[in-house]
Motif scaffolding. Structure first.
Motif, PDB file in Angstrom:
ATOM      1  N   MET A   1       4.371  28.938  50.712  1.00  0.00           N
ATOM      2  CA  MET A   1       4.441  27.546  50.897  1.00  0.00           C
ATOM      3  C   MET A   1       5.577  27.121  51.501  1.00  0.00           C
ATOM      4  N   LEU A   2       5.428  26.097  52.702  1.00  0.00           N
ATOM      5  CA  LEU A   2       6.562  25.544  53.431  1.00  0.00           C
ATOM      6  C   LEU A   2       6.729  24.011  53.237  1.00  0.00           C
ATOM      7  N   SER A   3       7.798  23.454  53.333  1.00  0.00           N
ATOM      8  CA  SER A   3       7.866  22.134  53.403  1.00  0.00           C
ATOM      9  C   SER A   3       7.512  21.784  54.604  1.00  0.00           C
ATOM     10  N   ALA A   4       7.250  20.531  54.963  1.00  0.00           N
ATOM     11  CA  ALA A   4       6.939  20.037  56.414  1.00  0.00           C
ATOM     12  C   ALA A   4       7.998  20.188  57.324  1.00  0.00           C
ATOM     13  N   ASP A   5       9.167  20.041  57.062  1.00  0.00           N
ATOM     14  CA  ASP A   5      10.476  20.566  57.888  1.00  0.00           C
ATOM     15  C   ASP A   5      10.446  22.043  58.333  1.00  0.00           C
ATOM     16  N   GLU A   6      10.062  22.837  57.375  1.00  0.00           N
ATOM     17  CA  GLU A   6      10.325  24.341  57.665  1.00  0.00           C
ATOM     18  C   GLU A   6       8.848  24.734  58.479  1.00  0.00           C
ATOM     19  N   LEU A   7       7.708  24.043  58.201  1.00  0.00           N
ATOM     20  CA  LEU A   7       6.602  24.310  59.178  1.00  0.00           C
ATOM     21  C   LEU A   7       6.752  23.955  60.344  1.00  0.00           C
TER      22      LEU A   7
END
Length: 80
Positions: free
Chosen positions: A13-19
């Motif tokens: 699972m990634l945050s929007a910033d990580e993605l």
């Protein structure tokens, strides 16, 4: 199993910033897929930390986090 066959699935699972960071890197490097980009980032991260692909026949005890009295541990190859 050939290099192109992958028998294991890893879900993260990634945050929007990580993605966004992964996607930006992927497009900058012209990677063919998100999965390919993540595999390459993982390979680069492990290499930067000094980890390499284990040799065939390597024993699991050679990859412990802490060294034990027998000298088996994450730095065992440096003692040889």
């Amino acid at each position: 199993m050939s290099d192109l066959e992958r028998g294991e699935r890893l879900q993260i699972m990634l945050s929007a910033d990580e993605l966004r960071a992964v996607e930006n890197w992927r497009f900058d490097k012209r990677m063919p897929s998100r999965a390919a980009a993540v595999r390459e980032l993982l390979r680069r991260g492990l290499s930067a930390e000094g980890f390499d692909v284990a040799a065939d026949g390597a024993r699991s005890g050679s990859f412990s986090v802490l060294e034990n009295d027998a000298g088996i541990g994450s730095n065992a190859s440096e003692k040889d």
